[in-house]
Motif scaffolding. Structure first.
Motif, PDB file in Angstrom:
ATOM      1  N   VAL A   1      45.592  37.425  44.944  1.00 47.02           N
ATOM      2  CA  VAL A   1      44.550  36.465  44.410  1.00 47.02           C
ATOM      3  C   VAL A   1      43.383  36.320  45.389  1.00 47.02           C
ATOM      4  N   THR A   2      42.413  36.769  44.958  1.00 48.30           N
ATOM      5  CA  THR A   2      41.077  36.365  45.797  1.00 48.30           C
ATOM      6  C   THR A   2      40.193  35.259  45.450  1.00 48.30           C
ATOM      7  N   LEU A   3      40.187  34.677  46.588  1.00 49.69           N
ATOM      8  CA  LEU A   3      39.668  33.228  46.820  1.00 49.69           C
ATOM      9  C   LEU A   3      38.352  33.238  47.726  1.00 49.69           C
ATOM     10  N   ARG A   4      37.180  33.393  47.196  1.00 49.86           N
ATOM     11  CA  ARG A   4      35.879  33.524  47.789  1.00 49.86           C
ATOM     12  C   ARG A   4      34.837  32.855  46.930  1.00 49.86           C
ATOM     13  N   ALA A   5      33.618  32.896  46.923  1.00 59.37           N
ATOM     14  CA  ALA A   5      32.674  32.345  46.044  1.00 59.37           C
ATOM     15  C   ALA A   5      33.197  32.274  44.783  1.00 59.37           C
ATOM     16  N   GLY A   6      33.460  33.525  44.397  1.00 54.37           N
ATOM     17  CA  GLY A   6      34.053  33.891  42.856  1.00 54.37           C
ATOM     18  C   GLY A   6      35.656  34.138  43.257  1.00 54.37           C
ATOM     19  N   VAL A   7      36.348  33.834  42.260  1.00 53.66           N
ATOM     20  CA  VAL A   7      37.801  34.106  42.234  1.00 53.66           C
ATOM     21  C   VAL A   7      38.403  34.773  41.038  1.00 53.66           C
ATOM     22  N   GLY A   8      39.490  35.471  41.458  1.00 49.76           N
ATOM     23  CA  GLY A   8      40.061  36.166  40.541  1.00 49.76           C
ATOM     24  C   GLY A   8      41.572  36.802  40.893  1.00 49.76           C
ATOM     25  N   ILE A   9      41.993  37.555  39.979  1.00 50.72           N
ATOM     26  CA  ILE A   9      43.251  38.352  40.482  1.00 50.72           C
ATOM     27  C   ILE A   9      43.292  39.817  40.217  1.00 50.72           C
ATOM     28  N   GLY A  10      44.085  40.492  40.896  1.00 45.19           N
ATOM     29  CA  GLY A  10      44.366  41.825  40.719  1.00 45.19           C
ATOM     30  C   GLY A  10      45.909  41.578  40.264  1.00 45.19           C
ATOM     31  N   VAL A  11      46.115  42.679  39.191  1.00 44.07           N
ATOM     32  CA  VAL A  11      47.540  42.504  38.803  1.00 44.07           C
ATOM     33  C   VAL A  11      48.242  44.006  38.904  1.00 44.07           C
ATOM     34  N   VAL A  12      49.315  44.104  39.547  1.00 44.67           N
ATOM     35  CA  VAL A  12      50.063  45.313  39.585  1.00 44.67           C
ATOM     36  C   VAL A  12      51.276  45.089  38.793  1.00 44.67           C
ATOM     37  N   VAL A  13      51.543  46.254  37.732  1.00 43.89           N
ATOM     38  CA  VAL A  13      52.647  46.040  37.088  1.00 43.89           C
ATOM     39  C   VAL A  13      53.419  47.338  37.134  1.00 43.89           C
ATOM     40  N   GLU A  14      54.581  47.344  37.557  1.00 43.47           N
ATOM     41  CA  GLU A  14      55.446  48.674  37.768  1.00 43.47           C
ATOM     42  C   GLU A  14      54.628  49.578  38.692  1.00 43.47           C
ATOM     43  N   GLY A  15      54.181  49.128  39.966  1.00 48.36           N
ATOM     44  CA  GLY A  15      53.493  49.702  40.753  1.00 48.36           C
ATOM     45  C   GLY A  15      52.169  50.208  40.777  1.00 48.36           C
ATOM     46  N   ALA A  16      51.685  49.809  39.407  1.00 48.61           N
ATOM     47  CA  ALA A  16      50.417  50.412  39.126  1.00 48.61           C
ATOM     48  C   ALA A  16      49.339  49.452  39.018  1.00 48.61           C
ATOM     49  N   LEU A  17      48.009  49.495  39.235  1.00 43.37           N
ATOM     50  CA  LEU A  17      46.960  48.579  39.177  1.00 43.37           C
ATOM     51  C   LEU A  17      46.566  48.385  37.477  1.00 43.37           C
ATOM     52  N   TYR A  18      46.825  47.261  37.045  1.00 37.45           N
ATOM     53  CA  TYR A  18      46.521  47.011  35.640  1.00 37.45           C
ATOM     54  C   TYR A  18      44.898  46.598  35.516  1.00 37.45           C
ATOM     55  N   ARG A  19      44.119  47.514  34.764  1.00 39.09           N
ATOM     56  CA  ARG A  19      42.866  47.517  34.394  1.00 39.09           C
ATOM     57  C   ARG A  19      42.405  46.849  33.202  1.00 39.09           C
ATOM     58  N   GLY A  20      43.208  46.715  32.160  1.00 39.34           N
ATOM     59  CA  GLY A  20      42.853  46.442  30.788  1.00 39.34           C
ATOM     60  C   GLY A  20      41.633  47.593  30.126  1.00 39.34           C
TER      61      GLY A  20
END
Length: 410
Positions: A212-231
């Motif tokens: 969870v990134t909390l700065r001026a903007g906020v958002g998340i990075g998701v890791v599923v089964e060890g890999a970064l999920y990009r969509g």
């Protein structure tokens, strides 16, 4: 479904081996890497041979005598080259120069003039900062990673949309590569921070992770089964622009009631203004105000504590939604707001999330603050440059070719 090629698999194995060496925090052996990665000893041996050939790894000698054969000890070779990580934020651009052991060698920070945020203006600052931070060492730089706010198309190096400056489809890499000799790798802060945790933080120990990134903007990075999920369009993680309050505060994305409008830095400052319009905690900018709130809360200031409590309630509900949706093992909170408001904010968040999340998923997740020693966005951006170098077809293709020739020689 996309099928991995032999080159993809080899590159993934190369990443896994090197991640295991970094995780060892000093030195390790082929046997220990095989155990850590689950790869066969033969595969590990091949990957290590490649990494030794290009100078990324070095052999330190053998471990102390004991039962069995002594084991060759391996470590990162910090002198093989340098990487640059660039964190582009709303009010400043931060530059870090790393050696290959990911030790910060030099840092530069350049403020962004709010009246000069056209793509050419920002590109000029980026070029200036990279030249400053690499002065005298430009020929040793293996690559530059840039964390660019908003939606980014990494393959083309395009800033698809930046909420800070209302950029649309800006060919940022093209603007930069005319003036810089280094390979350039672009993505956004959510992906950069998550990559940093995958290589050097909580992602070393768990396969299902949310950063969870909390700065001026906020958002998340998701890791599923060890890999970064990009969509599909690399926009996964825009949690800050999911709805939290129906018909709530206006968000700078143009919608109303977004998570970011309540737990991003401008949203927290707005909460302070609503509670105490003339509060002495209001600083010259949002970042200064967040710092003032943290310092005042540590002294027991009631207004500051109210701000943290209210922010934690909003964040707790939003986090409960993530727990129910993704069922992660770990959630890591980082960047300006988490760094400053820290455990007091996280304590409220935990308490509120426990009320709103499903019981079993919440009991299974650990909510924790980031422990990365560096700016996570610049560290993650440098990691993209490292990954780019490790994936370089020319470098490792020539290594494989040389080895094949040696093996086939009579």
């Amino acid at each position: 479904m996309y099928q991995l090629t032999a080159r993809d698999i080899r590159r993934r194995n190369r990443f896994g081996v090197l991640q295991a060496v970094y995780a060892a925090d000093g030195h390790t052996s082929r046997q220990e890497i095989a155990r850590a990665t689950g790869l066969s000893f033969a595969t590990v041996g091949n990957m290590i041979s490649e990494l030794l050939d290009v100078g990324v790894l070095a052999e330190l000698g053998y471990d102390a005598p004991g039962i069995g054969r002594p084991r060759a000890q391996l470590a990162i070779n910090p002198e093989r080259g340098m990487l640059v990580g660039v964190d582009i934020a709303e009010t400043a651009i931060h530059f870090d120069l790393f050696d290959l052991a990911m030790t910060v060698l030099r840092s530069v920070e350049i403020p962004v003039d709010a009246a000069a945020t056209e793509p050419d203006d920002v590109a000029a600052l980026i070029i200036r900062g990279i030249r400053e931070v690499t002065a005298g060492d430009a020929d040793k730089v293996l690559g530059v990673g840039l964390s660019v706010p908003g939606l980014v198309e990494p393959e083309g190096g395009v800033s698809v949309f930046s909420p800070y400056w209302h950029w649309h489809d800006v060919p940022l890499r093209e603007l930069l590569e005319q003036h810089l000799p280094h390979p350039l790798y672009l993505d956004n802060p959510l992906k950069a921070s998550t990559a940093a945790h995958l290589w050097f933080g909580a992602g070393r120990d768990v396969d299902d992770l949310i950063v969870v990134t909390l700065r001026a903007g906020v958002g998340i990075g998701v890791v599923v089964e060890g890999a970064l999920y990009r969509g599909v369009t690399n926009s996964a993680g825009e949690w800050g622009h999911t709805n939290l309050v129906l018909d709530g505060r206006e968000c700078r994305c143009g919608r109303a009631g977004c998570v970011e409008a309540y737990v991003g830095a401008p949203g927290i400052v707005r909460t302070l203004r609503e509670l105490a319009p003339s509060s002495p905690l209001l600083g010259a900018d949002d970042a200064a105000t967040i710092v003032a709130i943290a310092e005042a809360a540590a002294q027991g200031d009631s207004t500051a504590l109210q701000v943290i409590d209210k922010t934690g309630h909003y964040l707790g509900v939003a986090v409960a939604n993530l727990v129910n949706l993704f069922n992660p093992r770990t959630m890591v909170f980082g960047d300006l707001i988490a760094d400053q408001l820290g455990e007091p904010l996280l304590a409220v968040t935990r308490r509120v999330a426990a009320r709103h999340a499903m019981t079993d998923p919440f009991d299974a997740v650990a909510l924790q603050l980031s422990t990365l020693p560096h700016n996570p966005a610049s560290l993650g951006a440098a990691t993209f440059a490292l990954e780019g170098f490790l994936a370089d077809r020319e470098t490792f293709g020539s290594v494989a070719a040389r080895r094949a020739l040696r093996t086939s020689a009579p």
